[in-house]
Design an enzyme around this catalytic site. Structure first.
Site, PDB file in Angstrom:
ATOM      1  N   HIS A 154       3.426  19.555 -26.285  1.00  0.00           N
ATOM      2  CA  HIS A 154       3.546  18.226 -27.161  1.00  0.00           C
ATOM      3  C   HIS A 154       5.047  18.247 -27.810  1.00  0.00           C
ATOM      4  CE1 HIS A 154       2.888  14.822 -29.495  1.00  0.00           C
ATOM      5  NE2 HIS A 154       3.127  15.332 -30.847  1.00  0.00           N
TER       6      HIS A 154
ATOM      7  N   ASP B 168       5.530  12.872 -35.914  1.00  0.00           N
ATOM      8  CA  ASP B 168       4.808  13.079 -34.741  1.00  0.00           C
ATOM      9  C   ASP B 168       4.002  12.040 -34.287  1.00  0.00           C
ATOM     10  OD1 ASP B 168       2.872  14.379 -32.939  1.00  0.00           O
ATOM     11  OD2 ASP B 168       2.414  16.043 -34.548  1.00  0.00           O
TER      12      ASP B 168
ATOM     13  N   CYS C  93       4.954  11.710 -25.310  1.00  0.00           N
ATOM     14  CA  CYS C  93       5.520  12.353 -26.758  1.00  0.00           C
ATOM     15  C   CYS C  93       6.937  12.495 -26.552  1.00  0.00           C
ATOM     16  CB  CYS C  93       4.794  13.516 -27.018  1.00  0.00           C
ATOM     17  SG  CYS C  93       4.866  14.784 -25.619  1.00  0.00           S
TER      18      CYS C  93
END
Length: 185
Positions: free
Chosen positions: A34, A57, A121
């Site tokens: 990620h 995030d 992401c």
């Protein structure tokens, strides 16, 4: 890897550059398949505040506390490295802040739009950087952090970067095939 070895490897990224002269430092973080983004914000002397570490995030998957701890230690280690130099460079932060740097670094988990899948992401990190560069002031102040939020942009805007990047790459490959390269002098 111990912290000192890790710092030496990390420092090679900005060798010859005084990171404290920069307004912003972008650190993409990759961990557990990620990506998230850290932005180190260096204020003006007039602000009488220390650096601000932001963590963005799009899945809330990374442990911000751990990331903040690592980045904070790198900032302090870099400052200690610079203090050992013969001549200290002119710095944009007030001396009284630098003398108490370890206590003057602020950390902020930034609430940002969340991705709706498990694979965007990287696109979100790129989009965070693009939006931040377009919208942030010359130097961020604590009160500017309100520019972020879950409503900062629609998640689909970040996900749509996939088509934009694909089109850009397709055009560049086409130019390369035709012998046209904008990078050539």
């Amino acid at each position: 890897i111990d912290k000192e070895t890790s710092f030496k490897k990390f420092r090679r990224w900005w060798k010859g550059v005084n990171i404290f002269e920069k307004a912003y430092i972008f650190l993409p973080i990759h961990e557990s398949h990620h990506w998230s983004l850290v932005i180190i914000c260096i204020p003006n002397k007039e602000d009488e505040s220390g650096p601000i570490i932001l963590h963005l995030d799009s899945l809330g998957m990374h442990i911000s506390k751990s990331i903040f701890s690592d980045v904070r230690s790198f900032i302090i280690e870099e400052w200690n490295f610079l203090k050992r130099e013969e001549v200290l460079p002119e710095l944009p932060i007030a001396d009284n802040i630098w003398n108490k740097l370890s206590r003057r670094i602020d950390e902020k988990i930034v609430q940002v739009p969340q991705q709706s899948n498990e694979y965007d992401c990287g696109l979100f990190v790129l989009f965070f950087m693009e939006r931040f560069i377009d919208e942030a002031p010359e130097r961020l102040k604590k009160e500017d952090i309100g520019m972020f939020g879950k409503q900062w942009f629609r998640p689909q805007e970040a996900s749509s970067l996939r088509k934009k990047i694909s089109s850009l790459l397709r055009d560049e490959f086409k130019k390369a095939d035709e012998g046209i390269c904008e990078l050539d002098p």
